[in-house]
Design an enzyme around this catalytic site. Structure first.
Site, mmCIF file in Angstrom:
data_model
loop_
_atom_site.group_PDB
_atom_site.id
_atom_site.type_symbol
_atom_site.label_atom_id
_atom_site.label_comp_id
_atom_site.label_asym_id
_atom_site.label_seq_id
_atom_site.Cartn_x
_atom_site.Cartn_y
_atom_site.Cartn_z
ATOM 1 C CB THR A 150 -25.031 -13.800 -15.726
ATOM 2 O OG1 THR A 150 -25.617 -12.607 -16.165
ATOM 3 C CG2 THR A 150 -24.539 -14.561 -16.919
ATOM 4 C CD GLU A 157 -28.987 -7.002 -16.776
ATOM 5 O OE1 GLU A 157 -28.022 -7.612 -17.263
ATOM 6 O OE2 GLU A 157 -28.839 -6.000 -16.064
ATOM 7 C CD GLU A 160 -29.470 -9.644 -20.961
ATOM 8 O OE1 GLU A 160 -28.489 -9.154 -20.392
ATOM 9 O OE2 GLU A 160 -30.031 -10.684 -20.582
ATOM 10 C CB SER A 172 -23.337 -8.837 -23.837
ATOM 11 O OG SER A 172 -22.968 -9.744 -22.826
ATOM 12 C CB SER A 173 -19.895 -7.480 -19.827
ATOM 13 O OG SER A 173 -20.166 -6.123 -19.870
#
Ligand code: GLU
Length: 615
Positions: free
Chosen positions: A423, A443, A462, A486-487
């Site tokens: 990312t 991802e 992803e 997601s984070s």
């Protein structure tokens, strides 16, 4: 994640020359130390100044954004230009085959808004999509799921650029894509990191003729010092410049994307199964970016804005901060402060696993997760003298009163973590006071490995961010049309309604801990922003061990292990780099002063530039 030094690229390349001649020219023009490392642009990890700024992991991308600011574009225009350039120079981290989260502070309205440009699961994706029909068993995560069509979600990045530009930008998307189109056409000079990342992916890239053609030019790893062009991507950008994003979400390109996912074009080597996926042209036509309210919480007088679900970034960073706010962290010894940081993070991760998923599909109790009373009760789980045994249990959002009681018997939620750590992240400010914090991804490094033939970009993987084992009670279970949790944690901090800090990082689930740790470093421990970013990192994600950078272990292991923390060096099956994150940030000082920061060394260091050095 492989280490990501930014692609140090050359600004002035004469296209008429052969690559070899260009490289000779370059070598003569760059300092020996830079040449030795394959770096061709000046690296400036920190700048201070006025009038606007861009910071990213890559000098060429930062420069693309600066060019737009100089031409009169605003922060949104420059952020899109920077992101599009990252699609060229960081193609294994981000690009139009992926998704991300865009956070925007508007100086005129003093409002923070966000765009959720996360990839979605195809409408036809069944809940047993991760089970191999041939065996009835789950696909192995690596290589099957990681290198597959089944993990490709409907890309949201281009729709995000378009929505951001249309809503808040001052120029057209076509104008904002121009620097990246040129960069893709002219090429950039390969450094060691780009070569290494390609080498890490070489075996699977060879399975896809279109990927091999683009990323293994002449069948070889790109040579350090050679010029790497992506003419197909330049043509794709030009097509979008001419015809708009409909040329991607519909028509020929959409058909090609759907075909590449449903029947991945491989050399059919049985050692790499490449399960097919479900993405259709309908999914692409139906893709919508979500304009949504950001998460918001107060921390020691600051207003902290982040991404609401489908990212777990805002809720998890926010809950951990709320827990930490119960303590005078700045007054404690460093060991005690870090102990609290690790424990608060574990508690917040337990709740993340229990409660957070795509709010279009599951009820996410965001208000409870960010409530002070809930945090007060969660803080009861912290013993200042002893690390809790991990995993810790989640709290109960249906039943809390802020007081310590005997812990109930809730089972700890799932703690397995298959998120990869790639990312990229960027931060932009303009002369009008607008700010963008944007994290985007495909991802894992190299995404699914599938390049859409002739189009120059890699498709994401992803959907591996869904829980890989289907459980109907899991908020992050596969559901058709859903966004995987997601984070990503782009964060903007206001003080008195005005920007104080904007920051974010890549790193899979360590994004959350990295953003949290930088905030604690800056706000509680009183570090300057450059120090807060450079400081060694550790991540406690509700697991038995704490992932930590070697420098963190050297410095703090004695104190923390005495409290029961088990620190292990960072790095995983995908990466040899013992690093966590690769952040960018801007701090807003008095009288318009900007402190603009990128990593001094992680991923080879980033590039942070200001428009003017002086007022
Ligand atoms: N897939 C991750 C997420 O959405 C980002 C990928 C990474 O940072 O490695 O949180």
């Amino acid at each position: 994640m492989s280490p990501h030094a930014a692609r140090r690229t050359l600004t002035v390349l004469t296209t008429g020359l052969t690559a070899g001649a260009v490289v000779l020219g370059v070598l003569a023009a760059v300092p020996a130390s830079a040449r030795e490392q394959g770096r061709y642009s000046t690296k400036t990890p920190t700048s201070t100044g006025y009038g606007g700024a861009v910071t990213s992991v890559d000098p060429e991308a930062t420069r693309a954004g600066m060019r737009v600011l100089k031409a009169g574009g605003n922060a949104v225009d420059a952020a899109v230009a920077t992101a599009a350039a990252l699609g060229v120079t960081e193609p294994y981290s981000a690009g139009i085959g992926g998704g991300g989260y865009f956070l925007y502070y508007d100086a005129k309205t003093r409002k923070v808004s966000s765009l959720d440009g996360r990839e979605t699961a195809p409408k036809r994706m069944p809940d047993d999509a991760f089970i191999d029909p041939a065996t009835g068993e789950p696909y192995p995560f690596t290589p099957d799921l990681v290198t597959s069509g089944v993990s490709v979600g409907t890309p949201g990045t281009l729709a995000t650029w378009e929505a951001a530009t249309r809503r808040w930008g001052t120029r057209s998307l076509a104008q904002n894509l121009a620097p990246a189109e040129k960069l893709a056409r002219r090429g950039f000079v390969v450094d060691r990191t780009f070569r290494q990342q390609t080498a890490d992916n070489e075996a699977r890239f060879r399975q896809f003729p279109a990927t091999a053609r683009q990323y293994l030019p002449g069948g070889e790893l790109p040579r350090v010092g050679s010029v790497f062009r992506n003419r197909d991507l330049a043509a794709t950008y030009r097509l979008i410049q001419r015809r708009g994003i409909g040329a991607f979400y519909g028509g020929k390109v959409a058909r090609e994307i759907a075909r590449a996912v449903q029947d991945p074009p491989t050399v059919r080597d049985p050692s790499l199964p490449v399960p097919p996926g479900y993405l259709t042209t309908r999914d692409l036509a139906d893709y919508r970016v979500a304009l949504q309210k950001p998460s918001r919480m107060k921390y020691r007088g600051y207003s902290v804005y982040g991404m609401a679900p489908s990212s777990s970034g805002g809720s998890t960073v926010g809950e951990a901060l709320n827990i930490l706010e119960r303590y005078d962290v700045g007054e404690l010894s460093r060991t005690q402060a870090l102990h609290l940081y690790l424990e608060a993070s574990a508690l917040a991760f337990a709740d993340r696993a229990e409660y957070v998923g795509d709010p279009a599909y599951v009820r996410v109790p965001l208000r409870d997760l960010l409530s002070n009373r809930f945090a007060a009760e969660r803080a009861c789980g912290i013993d200042p003298a002893q690390a809790a045994t991990k995993p810790v249990e989640p709290g109960d959002v249906r039943d809390y009163d802020g007081r310590c009681s005997t812990p109930g018997a809730r089972e700890a939620g799932p703690t397995s973590d298959t998120e990869n750590v790639d990312t990229t992240n960027l931060t932009v400010a303009d002369r009008w006071g607008n700010v963008v914090e944007y994290t985007l991804t495909i991802e894992q490094t190299g995404g699914s490995g599938i390049t859409v033939p002739g189009r120059g970009f890699l498709l994401n993987n992803e959907l591996t961010d869904f829980s890989t084992v289907y459980d109907p009670a899991d908020p992050n279970r596969i559901q058709p049309g859903k966004r995987p949790r997601s984070s990503m944690s782009p964060t903007i901090v206001l003080r008195g309604g005005k920007p104080f800090l904007a920051l974010g990082s890549p790193g899979g689930s360590t994004i959350i801990t990295t953003v949290l740790q930088m905030l604690v470093n800056r706000i509680d421990l009183g570090m300057s922003l450059p120090r807060a970013i450079a400081a060694p990192r550790a991540a406690q994600r509700n697991t038995a061990t704490v992932t930590a950078e070697p420098a963190f272990i050297d410095r703090y292991d004695a104190g923390l292990s005495a409290l029961g923390h088990d620190l292990v060096p960072a790095g995983d099956a995908f990466t040899s780099a013992a690093e966590i994150g690769a952040a960018t940030a801007i701090e807003f000082g008095p009288r318009g002063k900007l402190t603009v920061v990128s990593e001094p060394s992680r991923r080879g260091g980033g590039s942070a530039l200001v428009l003017r050095k002086r007022r």
